[in-house]
Scaffold this motif. Structure first.
Motif, mmCIF file in Angstrom:
data_model
loop_
_atom_site.group_PDB
_atom_site.id
_atom_site.type_symbol
_atom_site.label_atom_id
_atom_site.label_comp_id
_atom_site.label_asym_id
_atom_site.label_seq_id
_atom_site.Cartn_x
_atom_site.Cartn_y
_atom_site.Cartn_z
ATOM 1 N N VAL A 20 -40.523 -25.742 70.555
ATOM 2 C CA VAL A 20 -40.662 -24.494 69.806
ATOM 3 C C VAL A 20 -41.347 -23.479 70.721
ATOM 4 O O VAL A 20 -42.417 -23.752 71.264
ATOM 5 N N THR A 21 -40.727 -22.328 70.890
ATOM 6 C CA THR A 21 -41.291 -21.267 71.710
ATOM 7 C C THR A 21 -41.853 -20.181 70.808
ATOM 8 O O THR A 21 -41.167 -19.690 69.917
ATOM 9 N N VAL A 22 -43.105 -19.823 71.045
ATOM 10 C CA VAL A 22 -43.744 -18.707 70.356
ATOM 11 C C VAL A 22 -43.527 -17.491 71.244
ATOM 12 O O VAL A 22 -43.973 -17.463 72.390
ATOM 13 N N ILE A 23 -42.821 -16.486 70.727
ATOM 14 C CA ILE A 23 -42.506 -15.288 71.498
ATOM 15 C C ILE A 23 -43.563 -14.239 71.210
ATOM 16 O O ILE A 23 -43.742 -13.811 70.074
ATOM 17 N N LYS A 24 -44.270 -13.854 72.261
ATOM 18 C CA LYS A 24 -45.320 -12.842 72.157
ATOM 19 C C LYS A 24 -44.796 -11.520 72.712
ATOM 20 O O LYS A 24 -43.679 -11.450 73.199
ATOM 21 N N GLY A 25 -45.613 -10.497 72.669
ATOM 22 C CA GLY A 25 -45.221 -9.185 73.162
ATOM 23 C C GLY A 25 -44.841 -9.179 74.623
ATOM 24 O O GLY A 25 -43.794 -8.670 75.007
ATOM 25 N N ASN A 26 -45.686 -9.747 75.477
ATOM 26 C CA ASN A 26 -45.435 -9.742 76.923
ATOM 27 C C ASN A 26 -45.109 -11.111 77.496
ATOM 28 O O ASN A 26 -44.662 -11.210 78.629
ATOM 29 N N THR A 27 -45.353 -12.170 76.744
ATOM 30 C CA THR A 27 -45.170 -13.528 77.251
ATOM 31 C C THR A 27 -44.582 -14.416 76.159
ATOM 32 O O THR A 27 -44.243 -13.942 75.084
ATOM 33 N N SER A 28 -44.505 -15.687 76.450
ATOM 34 C CA SER A 28 -44.120 -16.671 75.441
ATOM 35 C C SER A 28 -44.878 -17.964 75.733
ATOM 36 O O SER A 28 -45.383 -18.165 76.835
ATOM 37 N N GLU A 29 -44.964 -18.799 74.728
ATOM 38 C CA GLU A 29 -45.660 -20.073 74.889
ATOM 39 C C GLU A 29 -44.801 -21.181 74.298
ATOM 40 O O GLU A 29 -44.365 -21.086 73.156
ATOM 41 N N LEU A 30 -44.563 -22.214 75.079
ATOM 42 C CA LEU A 30 -43.733 -23.331 74.665
ATOM 43 C C LEU A 30 -44.592 -24.465 74.117
ATOM 44 O O LEU A 30 -45.550 -24.894 74.758
ATOM 45 N N ILE A 31 -44.234 -24.927 72.925
ATOM 46 C CA ILE A 31 -44.832 -26.132 72.350
ATOM 47 C C ILE A 31 -43.782 -27.222 72.545
ATOM 48 O O ILE A 31 -42.764 -27.244 71.857
#
Length: 113
Positions: A20-31
């Motif tokens: 699951v990828t959390v999409i942020k304004g400037n980046t993203s974070e993969l779980i």
């Protein structure tokens, strides 16, 4: 400060074979998929009396580390408190708020199986 908060705001979530990828304004974070143990619905009341220990709380989104007596320590990546899903991982509890939580839950369960 506002520029940082805007850049870290939560824009959405993406489910893939990797996790699951959390999409942020400037980046993203993969779980990563192999970290996720369980996915389940939670209620807005489960977050009552939470205290932010690090992160952003409520201007564009809620993200960071929070704690309360009922749930313990958790990481939030939420834009609203009405549609909540918890990903229980090997390291922590991650709270997210997809627009359609039933569809999201089913998609994550398919990805895990």
């Amino acid at each position: 400060i506002l520029n940082y908060m805007y850049g870290e705001r939560i824009k959405g979530y993406d489910i893939s074979d990797v996790g699951v990828t959390v999409i942020k304004g400037n980046t993203s974070e993969l779980i990563k998929r192999d970290r996720i143990i369980e996915v389940k619905f939670i209620d807005k009341s489960d977050l009552n009396f939470s205290i932010r220990t690090f992160g952003i709380g409520g201007f564009f989104s809620y993200s960071g580390t929070f704690v309360n007596k009922k749930m313990g320590s958790m990481t939030w990546y939420i834009t609203q408190k009405d549609s909540l899903v918890m990903l229980v991982t090997k390291l922590d509890k991650i709270i997210i708020s997809p627009d359609n939580r039933e569809e999201f839950l089913n998609d994550v369960k398919k990805m895990l199986s």
